[in-house]
Design a protein around this motif. Structure first.
Motif, PDB file in Angstrom:
ATOM      1  N   LEU A 293       8.123   7.012 -14.987  1.00  0.00           N
ATOM      2  CA  LEU A 293       8.577   5.628 -14.780  1.00  0.00           C
ATOM      3  C   LEU A 293       8.409   5.245 -13.311  1.00  0.00           C
ATOM      4  O   LEU A 293       7.969   4.134 -12.989  1.00  0.00           O
ATOM      5  CB  LEU A 293      10.048   5.487 -15.174  1.00  0.00           C
ATOM      6  N   GLY A 294       8.790   6.171 -12.431  1.00  0.00           N
ATOM      7  CA  GLY A 294       8.656   5.910 -11.004  1.00  0.00           C
ATOM      8  C   GLY A 294       7.207   5.720 -10.585  1.00  0.00           C
ATOM      9  O   GLY A 294       6.891   4.808  -9.814  1.00  0.00           O
ATOM     10  N   VAL A 295       6.323   6.569 -11.086  1.00  0.00           N
ATOM     11  CA  VAL A 295       4.897   6.460 -10.746  1.00  0.00           C
ATOM     12  C   VAL A 295       4.355   5.095 -11.151  1.00  0.00           C
ATOM     13  O   VAL A 295       3.749   4.370 -10.347  1.00  0.00           O
ATOM     14  CB  VAL A 295       4.085   7.579 -11.440  1.00  0.00           C
ATOM     15  N   VAL A 296       4.556   4.725 -12.414  1.00  0.00           N
ATOM     16  CA  VAL A 296       4.052   3.440 -12.922  1.00  0.00           C
ATOM     17  C   VAL A 296       4.701   2.277 -12.175  1.00  0.00           C
ATOM     18  O   VAL A 296       4.032   1.322 -11.766  1.00  0.00           O
ATOM     19  CB  VAL A 296       4.327   3.320 -14.438  1.00  0.00           C
ATOM     20  N   GLY A 297       6.021   2.366 -11.998  1.00  0.00           N
ATOM     21  CA  GLY A 297       6.749   1.276 -11.358  1.00  0.00           C
ATOM     22  C   GLY A 297       6.361   1.073  -9.905  1.00  0.00           C
ATOM     23  O   GLY A 297       6.132  -0.060  -9.472  1.00  0.00           O
ATOM     24  N   TYR A 298       6.278   2.157  -9.145  1.00  0.00           N
ATOM     25  CA  TYR A 298       5.913   2.036  -7.733  1.00  0.00           C
ATOM     26  C   TYR A 298       4.510   1.453  -7.570  1.00  0.00           C
ATOM     27  O   TYR A 298       4.275   0.591  -6.711  1.00  0.00           O
ATOM     28  CB  TYR A 298       5.992   3.405  -7.050  1.00  0.00           C
ATOM     29  N   ILE A 299       3.579   1.903  -8.380  1.00  0.00           N
ATOM     30  CA  ILE A 299       2.207   1.403  -8.275  1.00  0.00           C
ATOM     31  C   ILE A 299       2.160  -0.081  -8.643  1.00  0.00           C
ATOM     32  O   ILE A 299       1.504  -0.887  -7.959  1.00  0.00           O
ATOM     33  CB  ILE A 299       1.256   2.225  -9.165  1.00  0.00           C
ATOM     34  N   ALA A 300       2.870  -0.473  -9.711  1.00  0.00           N
ATOM     35  CA  ALA A 300       2.880  -1.874 -10.132  1.00  0.00           C
ATOM     36  C   ALA A 300       3.487  -2.773  -9.061  1.00  0.00           C
ATOM     37  O   ALA A 300       2.961  -3.847  -8.750  1.00  0.00           O
ATOM     38  CB  ALA A 300       3.642  -2.028 -11.443  1.00  0.00           C
ATOM     39  N   LYS A 301       4.612  -2.345  -8.490  1.00  0.00           N
ATOM     40  CA  LYS A 301       5.223  -3.151  -7.436  1.00  0.00           C
ATOM     41  C   LYS A 301       4.302  -3.215  -6.225  1.00  0.00           C
ATOM     42  O   LYS A 301       4.198  -4.260  -5.567  1.00  0.00           O
ATOM     43  CB  LYS A 301       6.586  -2.577  -7.036  1.00  0.00           C
TER      44      LYS A 301
ATOM     45  N   GLY B  60       0.823  -1.209   0.000  1.00  0.00           N
ATOM     46  CA  GLY B  60       0.000   0.000   0.000  1.00  0.00           C
ATOM     47  C   GLY B  60       0.855   1.255   0.000  1.00  0.00           C
ATOM     48  O   GLY B  60       0.524   2.247  -0.666  1.00  0.00           O
ATOM     49  N   TYR B  61       1.984   1.208   0.723  1.00  0.00           N
ATOM     50  CA  TYR B  61       2.877   2.364   0.767  1.00  0.00           C
ATOM     51  C   TYR B  61       3.518   2.600  -0.603  1.00  0.00           C
ATOM     52  O   TYR B  61       3.698   3.754  -1.015  1.00  0.00           O
ATOM     53  CB  TYR B  61       3.955   2.162   1.823  1.00  0.00           C
ATOM     54  N   PHE B  62       3.851   1.517  -1.303  1.00  0.00           N
ATOM     55  CA  PHE B  62       4.402   1.669  -2.649  1.00  0.00           C
ATOM     56  C   PHE B  62       3.383   2.330  -3.571  1.00  0.00           C
ATOM     57  O   PHE B  62       3.725   3.220  -4.353  1.00  0.00           O
ATOM     58  CB  PHE B  62       4.813   0.301  -3.218  1.00  0.00           C
ATOM     59  N   VAL B  63       2.135   1.878  -3.496  1.00  0.00           N
ATOM     60  CA  VAL B  63       1.083   2.485  -4.324  1.00  0.00           C
ATOM     61  C   VAL B  63       0.933   3.964  -3.977  1.00  0.00           C
ATOM     62  O   VAL B  63       0.851   4.819  -4.867  1.00  0.00           O
ATOM     63  CB  VAL B  63      -0.262   1.742  -4.127  1.00  0.00           C
ATOM     64  N   TYR B  64       0.915   4.263  -2.680  1.00  0.00           N
ATOM     65  CA  TYR B  64       0.796   5.650  -2.227  1.00  0.00           C
ATOM     66  C   TYR B  64       1.982   6.488  -2.710  1.00  0.00           C
ATOM     67  O   TYR B  64       1.799   7.610  -3.212  1.00  0.00           O
ATOM     68  CB  TYR B  64       0.717   5.671  -0.696  1.00  0.00           C
ATOM     69  N   SER B  65       3.194   5.933  -2.575  1.00  0.00           N
ATOM     70  CA  SER B  65       4.394   6.668  -2.993  1.00  0.00           C
ATOM     71  C   SER B  65       4.374   6.947  -4.485  1.00  0.00           C
ATOM     72  O   SER B  65       4.806   8.011  -4.939  1.00  0.00           O
ATOM     73  CB  SER B  65       5.655   5.868  -2.630  1.00  0.00           C
ATOM     74  N   GLY B  66       3.869   5.976  -5.258  1.00  0.00           N
ATOM     75  CA  GLY B  66       3.786   6.176  -6.696  1.00  0.00           C
ATOM     76  C   GLY B  66       2.730   7.197  -7.071  1.00  0.00           C
ATOM     77  O   GLY B  66       2.971   8.105  -7.879  1.00  0.00           O
ATOM     78  N   ALA B  67       1.552   7.063  -6.476  1.00  0.00           N
ATOM     79  CA  ALA B  67       0.437   7.950  -6.818  1.00  0.00           C
ATOM     80  C   ALA B  67       0.699   9.396  -6.422  1.00  0.00           C
ATOM     81  O   ALA B  67       0.273  10.334  -7.105  1.00  0.00           O
ATOM     82  CB  ALA B  67      -0.845   7.444  -6.158  1.00  0.00           C
TER      83      ALA B  67
END
Length: 275
Positions: free
Chosen positions: A201-209, A171-178
């Motif tokens: 790239l960071g936004v897409v990557g963080y949300i995907a991870k 959830g934190y990765f999704v939040y960090s990306g968004a």
């Protein structure tokens, strides 16, 4: 007693000097490249699975694929050294990086960096295992550990806590990306166009991870509730479980591309990470 304190102080100063050295920083930055390659390969394998192929879309599958390529052994050793150097850098942050912070922020900062140190240390060890001719199976190891923990109530509670913890991290990765929070850890990026591309790239990557980790944590919890360690198949099983959902192949494909984006971002991050 005074002499012991002086010696301890000298050792601490020496350790801090090493952590601040240019050579150590370069080696630590190589750890981000190693992590990036790992995510790119996991994404490529997952994409192949989404298109009807086969493969183990996890750490062991990615490292094995890397080792089978040209100069594989040397590349694995380089990735191992970089990952371990990054783990040691994170460990140095635990001891030296919290100076000047509020007491309320120190514990959080140290816990986060300690977790990263363990993560990169394990990755570095796995690279070294493959580089020296050994191997491991992430899914099988996860199943074995899960089965052992499920054999007693305390272990089941711990496994549930691990699953919940993985979901929180996801959830934190999704939040960090968004929210683009990850930008806080980066130095000034290049010109507008290139900088925007890196951030995207960071936004897409963080949300995907984050999505992958959310699924992984959920599988841990489901496996514990059902008392079925075979459901705890690690990242490979988490990604492949997406195929069982409506439009699963498309969902898996999108997540796979996101993991590749995260890997590319990590490689670029090696240059712009604040250290």
């Amino acid at each position: 007693m005074g002499e012991a304190k002086r010696q301890a102080g000298k050792a601490a100063d020496a350790a801090e000097d090493v952590s601040d050295s240019k050579a150590f920083e370069v080696a630590a930055r190589a750890g981000y490249i190693a992590a990036g390659l790992l995510h790119i390969l996991i994404g490529v394998i997952a994409l192949r699975v989404a298109m009807g192929g086969s493969g183990s879309a996890d750490q062991s599958g990615a490292i094995s694929a890397l080792g089978d390529g040209p100069g594989g052994s040397l590349l694995l050793w380089a990735c191992s050294i970089g990952s371990i150097a990054l783990a040691l850098f994170m460990l140095s942050e635990v001891f030296f990086g919290a100076r000047g912070m509020k007491d309320s922020d120190k514990l959080k900062f140290r816990a986060k960096n300690a977790a990263k140190a363990v993560t990169y240390g394990v990755i570095g060890g796995t690279f070294a295992t493959y580089a020296s001719g050994g191997s491991s199976d992430s899914s099988e190891s996860t199943q074995n550990v899960s089965a052992s923990l499920m054999s007693n109530p305390a272990g089941s509670v711990l496994l549930m806590a691990v699953g919940a913890g993985v979901m929180v991290v996801g959830g934190y990765f999704v939040y960090s990306g968004a929210t683009k929070k990850f930008k806080e850890n980066l130095k000034a990026l290049p010109g507008k166009g290139a900088g925007a591309a890196v951030v995207n790239l960071g936004v897409v990557g963080y949300i995907a991870k984050g999505v992958a980790l959310l699924v992984l944590g959920l599988l841990f919890i489901v496996a514990t509730v059902q008392n079925d360690p075979e459901e705890s198949t690690g990242l490979d099983g988490a990604l492949k479980s997406l195929q069982g959902q409506p439009y699963g192949a498309w969902i898996l494909g999108v997540v796979a591309l996101g993991l590749i984006a995260y890997g590319v971002f990590m490689v670029i991050r090696s240059r712009y990470q604040k250290m």
